[in-house]
Design an enzyme around this catalytic site. Structure first.
Site, short mmCIF file in Angstrom:
data_model
loop_
_atom_site.label_atom_id
_atom_site.label_comp_id
_atom_site.label_asym_id
_atom_site.label_seq_id
_atom_site.Cartn_x
_atom_site.Cartn_y
_atom_site.Cartn_z
N HIS A 1 0.89 -1.14 0.41
CA HIS A 1 0.14 -0.11 0.06
C HIS A 1 1.01 1.61 0.33
CE1 HIS A 1 -3.37 2.93 0.95
NE2 HIS A 1 -3.01 3.22 2.28
N HIS B 1 3.37 7.43 5.21
CA HIS B 1 2.93 7.90 6.10
C HIS B 1 1.93 7.12 6.70
CE1 HIS B 1 0.52 5.25 3.08
NE2 HIS B 1 -1.25 5.63 3.69
N ASP B 2 2.11 5.73 6.54
CA ASP B 2 1.05 5.02 8.43
C ASP B 2 1.75 4.33 9.38
OD1 ASP B 2 -1.59 5.13 7.26
OD2 ASP B 2 -1.57 3.17 6.03
N GLU C 1 -0.03 6.03 12.78
CA GLU C 1 -1.20 5.75 13.03
C GLU C 1 -0.74 4.25 13.27
OE1 GLU C 1 -4.57 5.70 9.92
OE2 GLU C 1 -3.38 7.60 10.32
N ASP C 2 -0.12 3.29 12.67
CA ASP C 2 -0.16 1.71 12.47
C ASP C 2 0.97 1.01 12.76
OD1 ASP C 2 -2.71 2.49 11.86
OD2 ASP C 2 -2.13 1.77 9.43
N ASP D 1 -3.04 8.03 -1.51
CA ASP D 1 -3.69 6.97 -0.44
C ASP D 1 -5.73 6.48 -1.08
OD1 ASP D 1 -4.23 5.47 1.74
OD2 ASP D 1 -4.97 7.21 3.36
#
Length: 176
Positions: free
Chosen positions: A35, A61-62, A65-66, A122
């Site tokens: 992704h 980018h994640d 967050e993840d 995204d």
């Protein structure tokens, strides 16, 4: 090796390490790293974005967050501009999902150019994935709701790249 290329590869390697045990929600449980790499690919090859820090932010980018990655980790490794872009597109996971989704719509118009590029890529990638390999437990109605919500987010973003907006419209046209 070109310094910019080396910096981008470093971000890809970092993201791959941080996301190494994560899988997408599709039927095949594909590796999650596909992704963020897809975002950088969309930006570079469809949006003609050559700003290496934006491409690094797309790949990363994640991570806040993840994964266990912090903002300070990204500043130390990739600099404040990359970390700022990532932070700007990061949802606060302490909030309920419906609140996070509403905040994406509400904050879309306030995104910097760089964050808008990453957010747009995204949404393009997510729509393409949902159309071609949806999460295995998502009914058609949930997929449609995601498409409609993504459109609201993108409609609010600053208009930063005509080619990416066209790519989004093509992806949106694949809605279930």
């Amino acid at each position: 090796m070109n310094r910019d290329l080396a910096r981008l590869v470093e971000a890809i390697a970092f993201a791959a390490e941080r996301h190494r045990n994560q899988r997408r929600k599709d039927h095949e449980a594909s590796p999650y790293i596909n992704h963020p790499i897809a975002l950088a690919n969309v930006l570079a090859n469809e949006g003609d974005v050559s700003d290496v820090e934006v491409l690094q932010a797309a790949v990363l980018h994640d991570t806040i967050e993840d994964t266990e990655t912090t903002f300070d980790d990204l500043v130390a490794r990739f600099g404040s501009r990359v970390a700022d872009i990532v932070a700007e597109v990061t949802d606060d996971k302490t909030l309920p999902k419906d609140v996070r989704k509403q905040l994406q719509i509400a904050h879309a118009s306030h995104k910097t150019r760089e964050a808008a590029l990453v957010k747009l890529a995204d949404k393009i990638c997510n729509l393409r994935d949902i159309a071609s390999a949806p999460p295995s437990d998502w009914a058609v109605e949930r997929r449609r709701e995601y498409f409609e919500w993504a459109m609201q987010v993108v409609d609010g973003l600053p208009k930063v790249n005509e080619n990416l907006l066209k790519a989004f419209k093509v992806a949106y046209a694949m809605r279930p």
